[in-house]
Design a protein around this motif. Structure first.
Motif, PDB file in Angstrom:
ATOM      1  N   ASP A   1      -8.790   5.363  -2.275  1.00  0.00           N
ATOM      2  CA  ASP A   1      -8.123   4.181  -2.827  1.00  0.00           C
ATOM      3  C   ASP A   1      -6.705   4.474  -3.296  1.00  0.00           C
ATOM      4  O   ASP A   1      -5.871   3.570  -3.369  1.00  0.00           O
TER       5      ASP A   1
ATOM      6  N   ASP B   1      -1.765   7.723  -0.163  1.00  0.00           N
ATOM      7  CA  ASP B   1      -0.726   7.063   0.632  1.00  0.00           C
ATOM      8  C   ASP B   1      -0.836   7.434   2.102  1.00  0.00           C
ATOM      9  O   ASP B   1      -0.375   6.694   2.967  1.00  0.00           O
TER      10      ASP B   1
ATOM     11  N   LEU C   1     -13.331   4.074   4.606  1.00  0.00           N
ATOM     12  CA  LEU C   1     -11.932   3.970   5.026  1.00  0.00           C
ATOM     13  C   LEU C   1     -11.576   2.584   5.544  1.00  0.00           C
ATOM     14  O   LEU C   1     -10.429   2.349   5.930  1.00  0.00           O
TER      15      LEU C   1
ATOM     16  N   ARG D   1      -8.129   0.645   5.209  1.00  0.00           N
ATOM     17  CA  ARG D   1      -7.053   1.613   5.010  1.00  0.00           C
ATOM     18  C   ARG D   1      -6.580   2.195   6.343  1.00  0.00           C
ATOM     19  O   ARG D   1      -6.007   3.280   6.395  1.00  0.00           O
TER      20      ARG D   1
ATOM     21  N   GLN E   1      -3.180   3.769   6.864  1.00  0.00           N
ATOM     22  CA  GLN E   1      -2.899   5.067   6.238  1.00  0.00           C
ATOM     23  C   GLN E   1      -3.563   6.233   6.962  1.00  0.00           C
ATOM     24  O   GLN E   1      -3.271   7.388   6.665  1.00  0.00           O
TER      25      GLN E   1
END
Length: 473
Positions: A216, A219, A243, A246, A249
């Motif tokens: 969470d 970056d 994941l 995300r 990322q």
């Protein structure tokens, strides 16, 4: 003993000539790779002063505390998402997270990027599962090891919320401060390798929950694979479920690529995509880097130019995250504010529906149980979509509110219309102003190349100016 000696002689006879006595010293004699491309791509040799973004971060912190946190606390958002933002998290450096199966080269890659090999603080590596701790590499004036209990107790760092995972986990958390120029701008996190035949209970702490905490806040997420470890098991499937959302990322790394011939490398590359396809359900798959990330030179007769270009591309990706740290931080706080606002609107709608359905003879517990069991019957979520500027894709899971209200009685909340004060204004107006004006304005000042120092808190106040809501303008 005689049998052992004969066995050793037999193994020695299988080794190429000249390697019988020096098999353990191969890594020392192997030619080392030139590191100049790392320093050049990441601009480690440039003597430019470190940018001072303290004023921007101070303003971002004040916007969060004055416009977002009051609504977050009033409607207990942290109990729904388990994500509390601390001052240390707002001011922290970008975090790069390394995930993947055991012994795929995560620790070796970090050693290589930071030049830690052959130092007493290099991360331990080996063919067997070696990393059993979550290792955080940070910048410091000298080489220093910090225990996890100390890291969690330090409120100036961003790791204090990790205390909630218990003392067993804190014993598996370690910090290493290294006086390296790259760590002045970024933090690396090495994680224990995924072992499919190990149950989470055997680790002694909630491994998946800890991974989610780091995911969470990361970056950039490097998921590293070895050509010999492409099988997907239950623990890896769970990791990719964590994941979800995300994908932008995530970067997939096929490591140790110079161990394979060209034809075999193509097969392994295809097999990796085939294995990951069911786990990453997006139109555009994450970027896959194919190379060997360790200090030794590429093996002869391999695609040296290709591997070097892939490595430089990964370093450019890492550098881009570092350069965009402020933009990413502001966007992250704004995304958090949007989720807090949606949560508050939903709780307000549940509460308003409850008040509308209550009569003098009603049993309040039964009335609200009916509402929370079937919110669609009372148009809870549809009303939010119709009357507010909220996307249906941003709405949280409806089942989560059963647990939320099971812990927090509906009678403990106030309507949004009652969350106003004469001097402070209304909570909802303040968070909407932060989402639509203050945070985009702060982001725009960076995008236009304005001097961050121009946002002087002495002039702007870095906070909310009290407004008389009863005065005509």
């Amino acid at each position: 003993m005689r049998t052992l000696v004969l066995l050793c002689c037999f193994v020695a006879s299988l080794l190429p000539l000249g390697q019988t006595e020096e098999a353990e010293d191969v890594s020392e004699e192997a030619p080392m790779r030139d590191r100049s491309h790392i320093e050049k791509t990441l601009m480690l040799n440039e003597d430019k002063p470190v940018d001072d973004y303290s004023v921007v971060l101070q303003r971002l912190r004040k916007i969060y505390h004055s416009s977002i946190k009051p609504l977050e606390q009033s409607y207990k958002y942290n109990e729904l998402r388990q994500h509390e933002i601390t001052d240390g998290e707002i001011t922290s450096k970008p975090m790069v997270l390394f995930l993947g199966p055991w012994s795929v080269g995560k620790s070796t890659m970090i050693n290589y990027l930071l030049g830690l090999e052959d130092t007493r603080y290099q991360l331990y590596t080996g063919a067997e599962p070696t990393t059993s701790e979550f290792t955080v590499l940070m910048h410091g004036p000298k080489l220093k090891t910090i225990e996890g209990i100390v890291m969690a107790a330090d409120s100036t760092r961003s790791f204090s919320p990790l205390e909630k995972f218990g003392q067993n986990f804190l014993e598996k958390l370690i910090g290493i401060e290294v006086p390296h120029k790259l760590l002045e701008r970024v933090t690396f996190v090495d994680t224990p390798g995924i072992i499919e035949n190990r149950k989470q209970q055997e680790r002694g702490y909630p491994f998946n929950d800890v991974c989610q905490w780091f995911i969470d806040r990361a970056d950039l997420i490097f998921v590293v694979f070895d050509p010999t470890k492409l099988d997907v098991g239950l623990e890896l499937e769970m990791l990719f479920r964590q994941l979800k959302g995300r994908e932008s990322q995530i970067r997939i790394i096929l490591n140790k690529a110079d161990n394979l011939a060209t034809q075999m490398l193509m097969r392994v590359y295809g097999a990796l995509f085939w294995s990951l396809a069911p786990l990453i359900n997006v139109t555009e798959p994450p970027r896959v880097y194919v190379s060997s990330f360790w200090p030794q030179d590429y093996k002869p007769d391999t695609h040296r130019d290709l591997f070097l270009k892939e490595e430089i591309s990964l370093l450019e990706d890492l550098n881009q995250v570092i350069e965009n740290r402020l933009e990413n931080k502001i966007a992250f706080i704004r995304q958090h504010a949007i989720r807090v606002r949606i949560h508050a609107l939903l709780v307000d709608r549940y509460l308003q529906t409850y008040k509308d359905k209550m009569t003098f003879f009603s049993d309040g517990e039964l009335v609200f149980k009916d509402i929370v069991e079937d919110p669609d019957k009372f148009y809870i979520f549809k009303t939010i979509l119709a009357k507010t500027n909220v996307s249906k894709f941003d709405l949280p899971n409806r089942e989560a509110y059963k647990d939320f209200f099971g812990i927090n009685p509906i009678s403990s909340f106030k309507l949004l219309s009652q969350q106003c004060s004469y001097m402070g204004g209304c909570f909802l107006e303040k968070i909407e102003r932060a989402i639509t004006q203050e945070l985009p304005g702060l982001l725009g000042s960076l995008g236009l190349g304005k001097n961050p120092g121009a946002l002087n808190c002495d002039k702007t106040g870095c906070g909310e100016t009290p407004k008389n809501r009863y005065k005509k303008h």
